[in-house]
Scaffold this motif. Structure first.
Motif, mmCIF file in Angstrom:
data_model
loop_
_atom_site.group_PDB
_atom_site.id
_atom_site.type_symbol
_atom_site.label_atom_id
_atom_site.label_comp_id
_atom_site.label_asym_id
_atom_site.label_seq_id
_atom_site.Cartn_x
_atom_site.Cartn_y
_atom_site.Cartn_z
ATOM 1 N N ASP A 26 0.836 -1.216 0.000
ATOM 2 C CA ASP A 26 0.000 0.000 0.000
ATOM 3 C C ASP A 26 0.862 1.253 0.000
ATOM 4 O O ASP A 26 0.535 2.234 -0.683
ATOM 5 C CB ASP A 26 -0.923 0.004 1.227
ATOM 6 C CG ASP A 26 -2.027 -1.028 1.124
ATOM 7 O OD1 ASP A 26 -2.304 -1.467 -0.010
ATOM 8 O OD2 ASP A 26 -2.584 -1.409 2.170
ATOM 9 N N LEU A 27 1.956 1.207 0.756
ATOM 10 C CA LEU A 27 2.837 2.374 0.802
ATOM 11 C C LEU A 27 3.497 2.603 -0.564
ATOM 12 O O LEU A 27 3.643 3.745 -1.016
ATOM 13 C CB LEU A 27 3.907 2.186 1.881
ATOM 14 C CG LEU A 27 4.764 3.424 2.185
ATOM 15 C CD1 LEU A 27 3.904 4.537 2.770
ATOM 16 C CD2 LEU A 27 5.893 3.069 3.155
ATOM 17 N N ALA A 31 2.146 1.757 -3.410
ATOM 18 C CA ALA A 31 1.079 2.229 -4.305
ATOM 19 C C ALA A 31 0.824 3.725 -4.131
ATOM 20 O O ALA A 31 0.481 4.424 -5.096
ATOM 21 C CB ALA A 31 -0.194 1.446 -4.047
ATOM 22 N N LYS A 32 1.017 4.223 -2.911
ATOM 23 C CA LYS A 32 0.770 5.637 -2.640
ATOM 24 C C LYS A 32 1.967 6.530 -2.970
ATOM 25 O O LYS A 32 1.835 7.755 -2.964
ATOM 26 C CB LYS A 32 0.414 5.816 -1.167
ATOM 27 C CG LYS A 32 -0.900 5.147 -0.768
ATOM 28 C CD LYS A 32 -1.127 5.260 0.733
ATOM 29 C CE LYS A 32 -2.396 4.537 1.151
ATOM 30 N NZ LYS A 32 -2.588 4.593 2.628
ATOM 31 N N SER A 33 3.079 5.907 -3.266
ATOM 32 C CA SER A 33 4.282 6.683 -3.531
ATOM 33 C C SER A 33 4.187 7.381 -4.884
ATOM 34 O O SER A 33 3.958 6.736 -5.925
ATOM 35 C CB SER A 33 5.517 5.762 -3.511
ATOM 36 O OG SER A 33 6.645 6.433 -4.005
ATOM 37 N N ARG A 34 4.380 8.682 -4.888
ATOM 38 C CA ARG A 34 4.326 9.447 -6.130
ATOM 39 C C ARG A 34 5.428 9.003 -7.087
ATOM 40 O O ARG A 34 5.226 8.924 -8.295
ATOM 41 C CB ARG A 34 4.465 10.938 -5.818
ATOM 42 C CG ARG A 34 4.388 11.841 -7.041
ATOM 43 C CD ARG A 34 4.443 13.304 -6.641
ATOM 44 N NE ARG A 34 3.340 13.634 -5.734
ATOM 45 C CZ ARG A 34 3.185 14.836 -5.188
ATOM 46 N NH1 ARG A 34 4.071 15.791 -5.424
ATOM 47 N NH2 ARG A 34 2.161 15.066 -4.387
ATOM 48 N N HIS A 43 6.776 6.063 -7.517
ATOM 49 C CA HIS A 43 6.462 4.806 -8.194
ATOM 50 C C HIS A 43 5.166 4.903 -8.997
ATOM 51 O O HIS A 43 5.005 4.200 -9.998
ATOM 52 C CB HIS A 43 6.383 3.670 -7.163
ATOM 53 C CG HIS A 43 7.716 3.291 -6.623
ATOM 54 N ND1 HIS A 43 8.602 2.514 -7.317
ATOM 55 C CD2 HIS A 43 8.331 3.633 -5.460
ATOM 56 C CE1 HIS A 43 9.711 2.356 -6.603
ATOM 57 N NE2 HIS A 43 9.570 3.021 -5.479
ATOM 58 N N PHE A 44 4.257 5.765 -8.593
ATOM 59 C CA PHE A 44 3.009 5.940 -9.337
ATOM 60 C C PHE A 44 3.293 6.418 -10.762
ATOM 61 O O PHE A 44 2.654 5.981 -11.727
ATOM 62 C CB PHE A 44 2.108 6.947 -8.613
ATOM 63 C CG PHE A 44 0.783 7.155 -9.289
ATOM 64 C CD1 PHE A 44 -0.230 6.224 -9.150
ATOM 65 C CD2 PHE A 44 0.550 8.282 -10.072
ATOM 66 C CE1 PHE A 44 -1.460 6.411 -9.777
ATOM 67 C CE2 PHE A 44 -0.661 8.472 -10.700
ATOM 68 C CZ PHE A 44 -1.682 7.536 -10.550
ATOM 69 N N LYS A 103 4.197 3.558 -13.301
ATOM 70 C CA LYS A 103 3.256 2.481 -13.604
ATOM 71 C C LYS A 103 2.863 2.458 -15.079
ATOM 72 O O LYS A 103 2.686 1.400 -15.667
ATOM 73 C CB LYS A 103 2.002 2.622 -12.729
ATOM 74 C CG LYS A 103 2.229 2.267 -11.283
ATOM 75 C CD LYS A 103 0.971 2.484 -10.453
ATOM 76 C CE LYS A 103 -0.168 1.602 -10.920
ATOM 77 N NZ LYS A 103 -1.355 1.747 -10.069
ATOM 78 N N LEU A 127 -1.635 -2.287 -10.481
ATOM 79 C CA LEU A 127 -0.649 -2.375 -9.395
ATOM 80 C C LEU A 127 0.009 -3.755 -9.335
ATOM 81 O O LEU A 127 1.249 -3.827 -9.258
ATOM 82 C CB LEU A 127 -1.314 -2.040 -8.054
ATOM 83 C CG LEU A 127 -0.374 -2.077 -6.845
ATOM 84 C CD1 LEU A 127 0.756 -1.073 -7.002
ATOM 85 C CD2 LEU A 127 -1.162 -1.819 -5.561
ATOM 86 N N LYS A 143 12.519 7.788 4.841
ATOM 87 C CA LYS A 143 11.059 7.827 4.949
ATOM 88 C C LYS A 143 10.568 7.470 6.351
ATOM 89 O O LYS A 143 9.390 7.173 6.534
ATOM 90 C CB LYS A 143 10.436 6.845 3.946
ATOM 91 C CG LYS A 143 10.784 7.117 2.490
ATOM 92 C CD LYS A 143 10.163 8.414 1.988
ATOM 93 C CE LYS A 143 10.425 8.592 0.492
ATOM 94 N NZ LYS A 143 9.867 9.877 -0.013
#
Length: 293
Positions: free
Chosen positions: A7-8, A10-13, A15-16, A19, A24, A39
């Motif tokens: 989840d962390l 997925a929320k990371s700008r 890594h987003f 994609k 995911l 972090k």
């Protein structure tokens, strides 16, 4: 508490952006580099879906234990310096690991590396140890690294002897600055077993103040190119090697001369035999006993 989880990620700008339209799960399966340094992470969760992970950046966090990395059989680089790790464990499945960064933690004993037969770099500098404590390296772990390890950094760890490191015959870069090394003869013996050594830093150790410290190491380690940040020129090395050879030859001749002189003296004394014996007995008067008055 900050836990590294799917989840962390997925929320990371960061890594987003990478994609690129993938779902995911698809993205995580293709992920090779994971950047989560600085972090405030203190724990590692289940990342087993990231099966192609090869490089993991987790430095400058608050991690206390190495865990949940058994899935990462393709991992080659692990950066976990400047955390709060006290023990090296749970790395047995990382058999492709080539670079391991653990400097700036709280590790007192280096162990748990027996299966890392492809490890080429091991960085352990600046451990935050208790007063009077020194970094210890497990002989079994060192032996398992004997054929692969090329770079070892153990700077500033209160180390006062390195004889157990003799087995690391493939070392090319060795850093042990700011420790308590003081035995010149021990260092010469250990370094004589490292024929590949190119760069070495021992600055800040008491041994650096010994007479002819630099000259002795240069003549002992013929492959060495840089010592304590200073380049070694071929002319300097050759001069010192010739000087050492000349000195040893002269010493050998003097010893032979001394032995020969002693041998001749002993032989001369043997040939002379014992000296004359001087009698101190009082002469008798038996020859006068028949005289008549």
């Amino acid at each position: 508490m900050v836990r590294l989880t799917i989840d962390l990620i997925a929320k990371s700008r960061n890594h987003f952006k990478k994609k690129r339209g993938l779902s995911l799960p698809q993205y995580l399966k293709t992920l090779t580099h994971l950047h989560f340094f600085s972090k405030s992470i203190d724990d590692i969760g289940d990342l087993s879906v990231c099966r192609n992970l090869t490089v993991l950046y987790l430095y400058d966090n608050q991690i206390t234990h190495i865990c949940n990395l058994g899935f990462a059989s393709n991992l080659t680089h692990l950066y976990m310096q400047n955390n709060n790790i006290t023990q090296i464990d749970n790395l047995s499945n990382l058999q492709k690991l080539s670079k391991l960064y653990l400097g700036g933690n709280r590790i007192a004993v280096v162990e748990g590396l027996e299966t890392l037969c492809e490890l080429q770099e091991l960085h352990l500098e600046n451990q935050r140890l208790a007063p009077g404590e020194k970094l210890l390296l497990d002989p079994m772990s060192l032996l398992s690294l004997a054929e692969s390890l090329c770079v070892l950094n153990i700077n500033n760890n209160n180390i006062d002897e390195i004889r157990d490191l003799t087995v690391l015959k493939e070392l090319q870069h060795f850093s042990a600055a700011d420790n308590r090394l003081d035995n010149m003869e021990e260092l010469e013996d250990v370094f004589s077993h490292w024929p590949q050594l190119l760069q070495m830093d021992l600055g800040g150790n008491p041994v650096c103040k010994k007479a002819k410290y630099r000259d002795r190491l240069i003549t002992e380690v013929h492959s060495l190119e840089v010592l304590d940040g200073r380049e070694i020129h071929d002319l300097t090395r050759q001069f010192l090697i010739n000087w050492k050879a000349s000195k040893e030859t002269k010493k050998k001749k003097n010893n032979n001369k001394h032995v020969m002189t002693g041998s001749l003296t002993n032989d001369f004394n043997a040939r002379q035999g014992p000296g004359p014996v001087t009698s101190t007995a009082t002469p008798t008067c038996s020859g006068l006993s028949g005289h008549k008055n």
